[in-house]
Each structure stands twice: as C-alpha cells, then as structure tokens.
Design a protein around this motif. Structure first.
Motif, PDB file in Angstrom:
ATOM      1  N   CYS A   1       0.847  -1.202   0.000  1.00 56.95           N
ATOM      2  CA  CYS A   1       0.000   0.000   0.000  1.00 56.95           C
ATOM      3  C   CYS A   1       0.880   1.250   0.000  1.00 56.95           C
ATOM      4  O   CYS A   1       1.987   1.224   0.536  1.00 56.95           O
ATOM      5  N   GLY A   2       0.335   2.329  -0.526  1.00 54.53           N
ATOM      6  CA  GLY A   2       0.955   3.652  -0.415  1.00 54.53           C
ATOM      7  C   GLY A   2       2.369   3.686  -0.966  1.00 54.53           C
ATOM      8  O   GLY A   2       2.667   3.182  -2.057  1.00 54.53           O
ATOM      9  N   THR A   3       3.242   4.276  -0.184  1.00 54.48           N
ATOM     10  CA  THR A   3       4.641   4.407  -0.589  1.00 54.48           C
ATOM     11  C   THR A   3       5.260   3.033  -0.846  1.00 54.48           C
ATOM     12  O   THR A   3       6.048   2.856  -1.787  1.00 54.48           O
ATOM     13  N   SER A   4       4.893   2.063  -0.035  1.00 51.98           N
ATOM     14  CA  SER A   4       5.433   0.718  -0.238  1.00 51.98           C
ATOM     15  C   SER A   4       4.991   0.155  -1.593  1.00 51.98           C
ATOM     16  O   SER A   4       5.708  -0.608  -2.229  1.00 51.98           O
TER      17      SER A   4
ATOM     18  N   ILE B   1       5.399  -5.849   0.697  1.00 50.51           N
ATOM     19  CA  ILE B   1       6.301  -4.792   1.189  1.00 50.51           C
ATOM     20  C   ILE B   1       5.512  -3.977   2.204  1.00 50.51           C
ATOM     21  O   ILE B   1       4.418  -3.483   1.904  1.00 50.51           O
ATOM     22  N   SER B   2       6.056  -3.841   3.396  1.00 51.00           N
ATOM     23  CA  SER B   2       5.374  -3.056   4.424  1.00 51.00           C
ATOM     24  C   SER B   2       6.391  -2.603   5.465  1.00 51.00           C
ATOM     25  O   SER B   2       7.017  -3.440   6.108  1.00 51.00           O
ATOM     26  N   GLN B   3       6.541  -1.307   5.593  1.00 48.40           N
ATOM     27  CA  GLN B   3       7.450  -0.784   6.607  1.00 48.40           C
ATOM     28  C   GLN B   3       7.042  -1.293   7.984  1.00 48.40           C
ATOM     29  O   GLN B   3       7.831  -1.863   8.715  1.00 48.40           O
ATOM     30  N   SER B   4       5.770  -1.071   8.330  1.00 48.78           N
ATOM     31  CA  SER B   4       5.294  -1.427   9.674  1.00 48.78           C
ATOM     32  C   SER B   4       5.121  -2.928   9.843  1.00 48.78           C
ATOM     33  O   SER B   4       5.199  -3.442  10.952  1.00 48.78           O
TER      34      SER B   4
ATOM     35  N   THR C   1       0.144  -3.307   8.161  1.00 53.94           N
ATOM     36  CA  THR C   1      -0.927  -2.721   7.358  1.00 53.94           C
ATOM     37  C   THR C   1      -2.010  -3.775   7.082  1.00 53.94           C
ATOM     38  O   THR C   1      -1.726  -4.835   6.516  1.00 53.94           O
TER      39      THR C   1
ATOM     40  N   VAL D   1       5.412  10.157  10.052  1.00 46.50           N
ATOM     41  CA  VAL D   1       4.302   9.421   9.442  1.00 46.50           C
ATOM     42  C   VAL D   1       4.566   9.191   7.952  1.00 46.50           C
ATOM     43  O   VAL D   1       4.255   8.134   7.409  1.00 46.50           O
ATOM     44  N   ALA D   2       5.175  10.170   7.293  1.00 42.50           N
ATOM     45  CA  ALA D   2       5.502   9.983   5.877  1.00 42.50           C
ATOM     46  C   ALA D   2       6.755   9.113   5.774  1.00 42.50           C
ATOM     47  O   ALA D   2       7.797   9.430   6.330  1.00 42.50           O
TER      48      ALA D   2
ATOM     49  N   LEU E   1       2.856  12.088  -3.767  1.00 38.10           N
ATOM     50  CA  LEU E   1       2.243  11.637  -2.503  1.00 38.10           C
ATOM     51  C   LEU E   1       2.848  12.378  -1.307  1.00 38.10           C
ATOM     52  O   LEU E   1       2.136  12.832  -0.407  1.00 38.10           O
ATOM     53  N   LYS E   2       4.166  12.518  -1.319  1.00 40.91           N
ATOM     54  CA  LYS E   2       4.819  13.205  -0.198  1.00 40.91           C
ATOM     55  C   LYS E   2       4.304  14.642  -0.086  1.00 40.91           C
ATOM     56  O   LYS E   2       4.070  15.141   1.001  1.00 40.91           O
TER      57      LYS E   2
ATOM     58  N   GLU F   1       0.579  14.645   1.223  1.00 38.48           N
ATOM     59  CA  GLU F   1       0.339  14.285   2.625  1.00 38.48           C
ATOM     60  C   GLU F   1       0.993  15.253   3.597  1.00 38.48           C
ATOM     61  O   GLU F   1       0.510  15.417   4.710  1.00 38.48           O
TER      62      GLU F   1
ATOM     63  N   VAL G   1      -1.443   1.556   9.418  1.00 41.41           N
ATOM     64  CA  VAL G   1      -2.866   1.544   9.087  1.00 41.41           C
ATOM     65  C   VAL G   1      -3.420   0.143   9.326  1.00 41.41           C
ATOM     66  O   VAL G   1      -3.454  -0.690   8.425  1.00 41.41           O
TER      67      VAL G   1
HETATM   68  C1  F6R Z   1       3.236   7.565   2.860  1.00 43.46           C
HETATM   69  C2  F6R Z   1       3.172   6.399   3.716  1.00 43.46           C
HETATM   70  C3  F6R Z   1       2.079   5.424   3.485  1.00 43.46           C
HETATM   71  C4  F6R Z   1       2.576   3.992   3.774  1.00 43.46           C
HETATM   72  C5  F6R Z   1       1.398   3.022   3.695  1.00 43.46           C
HETATM   73  C6  F6R Z   1       1.836   1.580   3.883  1.00 43.46           C
HETATM   74  O1  F6R Z   1       4.316   8.378   3.195  1.00 43.46           O
HETATM   75  O2  F6R Z   1       3.959   6.254   4.622  1.00 43.46           O
HETATM   76  O3  F6R Z   1       1.565   5.523   2.213  1.00 43.46           O
HETATM   77  O4  F6R Z   1       3.554   3.656   2.843  1.00 43.46           O
HETATM   78  O5  F6R Z   1       0.465   3.347   4.677  1.00 43.46           O
HETATM   79  O6  F6R Z   1       2.464   1.391   5.111  1.00 43.46           O
HETATM   80  P1  F6R Z   1       3.400   0.138   5.387  1.00 43.46           P
HETATM   81  O7  F6R Z   1       4.602   0.262   4.523  1.00 43.46           O
HETATM   82  O8  F6R Z   1       3.715   0.209   6.844  1.00 43.46           O
HETATM   83  O9  F6R Z   1       2.587  -1.074   5.033  1.00 43.46           O
END
Ligand code: F6R
Length: 614
Positions: A306-309, A352-355, A358, A404-405, A490-491, A494, A611
């Motif tokens: 999702c999103g940036t990922s 792919i997910s930073q957190s 998601t 958050v970004a 996007l950056k 947001e 999220v």
């Molecule tokens: C934008 C941003 C979001 C996340 C998205 C997915 O700057 O941070 O678009 O990339 O919510 O989050 P993760 O990577 O944690 O699954």
C-alpha cells in the motif's frame, strides 16, 4: 492507527503511560486519555487534540495505584472529541481499543434494548458494556473477556482494567498489533502491553508478540496466555536489540528530517546482510527459506503493498522483469484481496510493508497463503504480523521510522529490491559475474550519492518560499522514474496538503496537459537514460503552455537546465539505483514546503503511521 499502553508494576503508571504514548503518537493524534487506579477507584482523564493537551491535564494529578491504561486515538467511529476519546469506562470497567468492531450496530441495538446508557459514538465503548455485563455476573475479568470474544467481529486490540482488581490487566488481539513487555531483570515486577515496542523500549528489551485471537492475563506477578478457546499457550519471548537512541530526534527539528539524513546509513544497513563486499557479489542464503531453491523455481512474482510501499513495488517490477525476465504483477493490497486474483502455481508473492502491520497488506498475504503461494515479506519490523505470516524474510534494517511519511524505509526497500532482482537472476543462472559485480559496485556507491543529494537541503529550504505560490504540482517521470513521480506527489500531498499528481510523462498529453497554466509547477525526474529525449519533448509541450519546470537530471544537463526554473543535478548512476537517489530531492522539497507553510511534518492531519484497519 491508535496507540495503546497498559502498565502494571512498581513504577508510577502515569509517567510510564504518558511517555509510552509519546512514542506512539505517530499512530494517531486526535485525542488521548488515561485511566489509572487511584485510592482504589478509576481516575480517568481524557483530552481532545494532541497528546500535549492530555499531558497538561494530568500534570498535577496524583495517582497512587500500580495499574493503568492509556490511548492515543485516530478516529474511526465517532468524531475526534473528548467524549469519544479512550479509555472508555462502563461501571468498574475501563478499556482502550485499537481497530474496528464491525458488528457494532447490532451490539448497540441489543445494549440499548437492555437499557444501557451509551455515552460516546464509538464502537469501543460497546465492548466495555459487554464486559461490564459479564463481570457483574461472574466477578472474573479473564472469564468475562473470554466470554465476549465470540460476540465481537472485526479488527481489534483491547486492554481492559477492572477497578475492583487493581493488580490485574487482560488484553486480547484480533488484528492490530499488541505486544507484551516483560520486566528486564526477570523479576516479574512489571508488565507493559503496547501497540509498538517503542513505547516500552526504555524499560525493557524482553517482548512477547501476541498472535490473533490470543488473550493475555496479567495478575499480581504472573502472566498467562490463552487462545480463543481458553486453552493455555506457551509463548516464546523475543529479545530486541534496538537502542532507545534510535527513536529520539537526535537534535533534528523533526523526526522526518532526522530520518531523511539517516538515509545514507539506513540504505547501507539494508544492503549489508545480502552483499559480499570483498567479492562484490550478492549472497544467496537462507532467508527463512532457501533463496536459491525458491528463486530458481518461480514462474511469476506478485507484489502486494500500500501507499509508498506500493510505489516501491512498482519499481520492483521494472527491476525484476528487466534483470530476471520473470513476469511481475503489482497490486495495491486493498484491491488484490477483493478481486479474486489468479495466483498461478510457482508464484512468489512479495509483500512490502514498513510497519509489517498494514491491514490490507496482511489480508492480501493471508489470501496468497491460502492459494499456496510462496511468501516473501520485506518489512522494517521483525516479528510484525506480516513478517510472521511469511516463510521468507528480508529486512529494511532502517531502524525505527517515526515520521508518518515514509522516507528511509522507502529508500532501503529500493536497495533490497535491487538485491532481490540480482539474487533471482543469479539463482536462475542468468546473471553474468561481470554484470553482478557492476550492479553491486553501483549499489555500494548509493549511500555516498545520497549524501551528495542531501546537500540540496539548503537549496530547498530557500526555494520553499517561492514554490508555495503554485496552485498545483504535476510530477512526471518515465520508466523507474514514474513511480518516483508518484511518490514525490504523494509526499507533497500528505505533508504540504497541496494538490499534486504523479503521471507517466508519456501520458501527459492524454489529459493532464489541460491543467497546465502558469500556476502549475511541473516536477520532472529525468535522469540521463534512453528515455530522456522523450521526456524533454513532453516538457517542451508543458512549457509552451506556461508550466513552470523543476527538473531533476544527471550531472550538468544543459538542455534540461535551460528550460527549468529550478534544476537539480544528481550523481551518475545506473538506472537500477537512480530512483533511490532521485527520490531524495522530492522528499526534501515536500518537507520544506510543508514546514514553511507551518504544518506538522511528523504528524500530518488525518493520517497515521500504521494503518491497521482497512
Ligand atoms: C506515505 C506512507 C504510506 C505507507 C502506507 C503503507 O508516506 O507512509 O503511504 O507507505 O500506509 O504502510 P506500510 O509500509 O507500513 O505497510
């Protein structure tokens, strides 16, 4: 989404909870609250707005109990006001909740019919009513929670406090993360229940990660875990080696700025485990599965994110298709999970997910698992839900990302995707040693190149004043620079709340050209490659219609420079790593524009870092 801190122990719960919530404010920041036992009674204090408002309110309050819960909210059901802030209290029960109760309407009707007085617009309060109804009958907190678990449907993490039993906490999770922190010295003198380890990291490095539909019961000095059927579980403990320094601002004005500046190091850290720096080759090791065996047999790669990922995933497609000649699909996870996707045999599904939390990405991964796909997760948070679901793991190794970004997690992911493409190609015998060496050497140069680009910081902080006047921003790029255009837009959206669109440069004449006049800035990512001339032609079309051009090119590109209001020169690199470098000026531009407009860069309105609801 929301942040939860529960504490039972020998220290002052107020300080522990407020400090913990500060670390979780990135998850939600429209209201906050605490419920802590004082003189045998629940003292509940809540405030609308950022955590500071709560902090001011509790500053002079005394609490002499040893147990409490706290919450920082990102509103789902009910407006972001004090009435809807957590903890919710019904009778002797207080509760904090992260997530959504899907069948709340049905529960609400039932409770109203029984004469319940509902004081908020939230779904969370209803759960407190259900538990209160039970506990009046059985006088047992654990039993009451276990009894109501089957009644609620949705995604939730909940911590419950019972005033009558001030040495007890019960928590349960089905969806959003919930982690238990154990006392560092193994004394069992204190316990933490948090949405993210960051909230307890100053106190302990011993954590237990709850899985879905698990219940944790802490009473006096002992802790027990149960599944949804009430059977006792043995849960493994993890020791975390993140230092608390990694979550502080270290002198930067914002977390985001600190994270931007960390990128040379975070990208280097991301690559380190997968590269042999003596031989300039990629390692093909065990990453949870045997990488060589899996990468050899796959017929297709499917990215979900999702999103940036997701934009990182789009770049992954260019890399893997061009380097490995393996077909790649990319899907926004929220679409993938509901469109009954075809997942052929021998597919490798890469999330792919930073957190790693998601909700849509997690659901997409679970769906792929049901279809028998091989799963590889790329996350920044080891042991996160998505990481635990996958067989194969690659880590961004970026350290904690608080802004958050997403910034440093994105560039680290791009480095990992470069490596992954080389690994897949190597496993299939398609990577010539000379090419491997060249790609790897090029990758190793990236941290230094990011450092060069970070020098644009001053340039953007000065330019921000001028850039503020534009009504809209069109970001353009071709090939791997197209997802970078999307990410740049996007950056800006947001952080600076400005209208921005990312487009494939070749698509401009199919619609967006109509938007262009002298109020429109066109930000173009145009490194020197075989597509450069085509992008320059697109820019001529935009310039002829009054568009003002901000361009990012390689070295001293005279033709690009001559047509631009602002020109930024990037160091020379291969197309594979160009996106890692070219996104940095776009991150800086969004940061400085937002900052000069007076917006909260680390916590943009309406957003949350993780999220965990769909
Ligand atoms: C934008 C941003 C979001 C996340 C998205 C997915 O700057 O941070 O678009 O990339 O919510 O989050 P993760 O990577 O944690 O699954």
């Amino acid at each position: 989404m929301c942040g939860i801190v529960g504490y039972l122990g020998i220290q002052n719960p107020k300080t522990i909870i407020i400090d913990g919530l500060k670390k979780l404010e990135y998850r939600g920041y429209d209201s906050a609250g605490v419920a802590i036992i004082h003189d045998g009674k629940t003292k509940r204090i809540r405030a609308q707005g950022k955590l500071k408002a709560l902090e001011d309110k509790v500053q002079n309050e005394e609490f002499n109990g040893h147990v409490g819960i706290g919450h920082t909210r990102w509103a789902t059901h009910g407006a972001p006001n004090e009435r809807n802030a957590h903890p919710h209290q019904v009778g002797e029960i207080s509760l904090v909740h992260n997530g959504i109760i899907e069948n709340y309407l049905e529960i609400k009707e039932e409770l109203l019919a029984q004469g319940a007085i509902i004081t908020s617009d939230t779904d969370s309060e209803l759960v407190a009513h259900l538990i209160w109804n039970e506990i009046q009958k059985n006088q047992n907190l654990l039993q009451s929670v276990q009894n109501i678990l089957k009644r609620i449907v949705g995604a939730f993490s909940i911590v419950v406090l019972w005033e009558k039993s001030p040495n007890e906490l019960v928590a349960f999770k089905d969806g959003p993360p919930l982690i238990v922190g154990l006392s560092k010295d193994k004394s069992n003198d204190e316990f933490f229940i948090v949405s993210d380890v960051q909230a307890a990291l100053v106190h302990t490095n011993r954590f237990v990660y709850l899985n879905d539909r698990e219940v944790v019961h802490i009473k006096d000095h002992s802790i027990s875990y149960y599944n949804a059927d009430g059977e006792k579980l043995n849960k493994p403990e993890s020791i975390l080696d993140w230092s608390t320094d990694m979550v502080e601002k270290m002198g930067f004005e914002h977390y985001m700025l600190k994270e931007l500046y960390e990128q040379p190091r975070s990208v280097a850290n991301a690559m380190a485990p997968y590269i042999d720096t003596d031989t300039h080759t990629v390692k093909l090791t065990d990453i949870g599965f045997d990488a060589e065996t899996v990468f050899k047999k796959i017929d297709r790669v499917i990215f979900v994110a999702c999103g940036t990922s997701f934009y990182a995933a789009m770049i992954g497609k260019y890399l893997i298709e061009q380097i490995c000649r393996v077909p790649v699909d990319t899907d926004v996870a929220s679409e993938f999970r509901y469109r009954r996707p075809v997942i052929p045999k021998n597919s490798l599904v890469i999330s792919i997910s930073q957190s790693g939390e998601t909700a849509d990405t997690l659901a997409a991964v679970r769906l792929a698992k049901e279809h028998g796909a091989e799963l590889l997760s790329i996350t920044n948070v080891a042991h996160s839900s998505i990481d635990r679901e996958a067989a194969g793991h690659m880590y961004m190794n970026s350290g904690v990302e608080i802004g958050v970004a997403s910034t440093k997690a994105f560039t680290s992911t791009l480095a990992i995707l470069n490596i992954l493409a080389l690994q897949i190609s190597k496993a299939r015998g398609a990577l010539a040693p000379v090419s491997e060496k060249q790609y790897v050497q090029n990758l190793l140069a990236v941290p230094g190149q990011i450092e060069v680009v970070l020098a644009y910081d001053k340039y953007f902080s000065e330019a921000a004043e001028q850039l503020k006047k534009y009504k809209g921003f069109l970001y353009l790029g071709r090939g791997v620079s197209y997802p970078i255009a999307l990410e740049g837009a996007l950056k800006l959206k947001e952080l600076a709340y400005m209208h921005a669109e990312g487009y494939a440069a070749g698509e401009m004449k199919h619609g967006p050209l109509a938007l262009i006049d002298d109020n429109m800035a066109i930000v173009v990512v145009a490194p020197t490659d075989e597509l450069l001339d085509k992008t320059i032609s697109n820019l001529q079309e935009a310039k002829a219609r009054g568009g003002k051009i901000i361009s990012i090119g390689t070295g001293e590109n005279k033709s690009l420079k001559s047509m631009s209001e602002y020109y930024l020169s990037l160091p020379h690199s291969l197309w594979t790593t160009n996106p890692i470098i070219s996104v940095v000026p776009l991150q800086l531009m969004a940061y400085h524009l937002a900052h000069s407009l007076g917006y909260d860069v680390d916590q943009p309105r309406n957003l949350a870092k993780s999220v965990t609801v769909e």
